[in-house]
Enzyme design. Sequence first.
Site, short mmCIF file in Angstrom:
data_model
loop_
_atom_site.label_atom_id
_atom_site.label_comp_id
_atom_site.label_asym_id
_atom_site.label_seq_id
_atom_site.Cartn_x
_atom_site.Cartn_y
_atom_site.Cartn_z
N HIS A 60 0.82 -1.20 0.00
CA HIS A 60 0.00 0.00 0.00
C HIS A 60 0.87 1.27 0.00
O HIS A 60 1.00 1.96 1.00
CB HIS A 60 -0.95 0.00 1.20
CG HIS A 60 -2.09 -0.96 1.05
ND1 HIS A 60 -2.85 -1.40 2.10
CD2 HIS A 60 -2.60 -1.55 -0.06
CE1 HIS A 60 -3.78 -2.23 1.65
NE2 HIS A 60 -3.65 -2.34 0.34
N GLU A 65 -5.88 -7.86 3.60
CA GLU A 65 -5.36 -8.86 4.52
C GLU A 65 -6.48 -9.54 5.29
O GLU A 65 -6.47 -10.78 5.47
CB GLU A 65 -4.37 -8.23 5.50
CG GLU A 65 -3.76 -9.26 6.44
CD GLU A 65 -2.87 -8.65 7.51
OE1 GLU A 65 -2.81 -9.23 8.62
OE2 GLU A 65 -2.25 -7.60 7.26
#
Length: 347
Positions: A62, A147
């Site tokens: 990210h 995740e």
Amino acid sequence: MPTRRRAAERARLENRPVDGEKRVLLAAPRGYCAGVDRAVVAVEKALERYGAPVYVRKQIVHNIHVVTELEQKGAIFVEEVDEVPEGAHVVFSAHGVSPAVVQGAADRGLHAIDATCPLVTKVHREAVRFARDDFEILLIGHEGHEEVEGTAGHAPERVTIVNSPDEADTVVVKDPSKVVWLSQTTLSVDETMETVNRLRTRFPELQNPPSDDICYATQNRQVAIKKVAKDADLVIVVGSANSSNSVRLVEVALEYGAKAAYRVDYADEVRQEWLDGVRTVGVTSGASVPEVLVREVLDALDEAGYADIEEVRTAEEDLMFSLPKELRQDNSGKRDERALGGRVSRA
């Protein structure tokens, strides 16, 4: 490089007077963790080995700068594997995937390279084991985060996501004697433990995972910024908006005494008014941020008179992870010199 272009174009910050000496407290550890380093090198190695394009499901990590640089080298980022041409190479991001995604790639004949952080893989294995042992799993994390989706996908019938401490007060379980908590690896340590404590108040037999799920890098960066924040008038966190651990660093800085804290992707986002009356600036970066972006922020602060830099170190990091097995050899079949890790920052 995009950062150099932006550094050349940005407006210079002014060196305005303040009451006292200006300084920067530079948190350490900061920046790239071993899992991020492994994932980024995996995409680079795949491009070298197989040629462009190489497809990547979701952002490999990210960070907008990292993604942009990899795109320029020939990586193509997609949301799901059904967007990847049959037979192509696809890399799974550091955040991990569910078994359904792995099967979807196999069904399309894709050559999948799994760059999941080994610490995330550990949580996946815990979820599988606890589900097999007939436990209900309370997964502390943010619904919709890659995740969390990946971990939940390993035991979908057994996992309930708990988004916040407040949700701990309302979550429902079938058997309070057979319940365990797991967590997203990039959360705030303090908030996670608050959630766990509130869950345990309701479910006294709540079991812990065999080891702490919050990754070492997340913990280390939060500990470092806690020490910096108490002496900082302003904290600048380098990291992207979709980086959970970067956003948490801003929150932790404010909770532990910083008078103000902001997140930036690039140095040109630092605003002159943030520095008005500021003597001490704390600087850190999230676990998916290359050090070059931090250095550009420091250069910008130097222009504004913050030339005195003191590093505040709270831990040493030397962990490295092996690359995915498909990438540990070069095209000639010899073990690649980057087979173990790649460019882990020692910051």
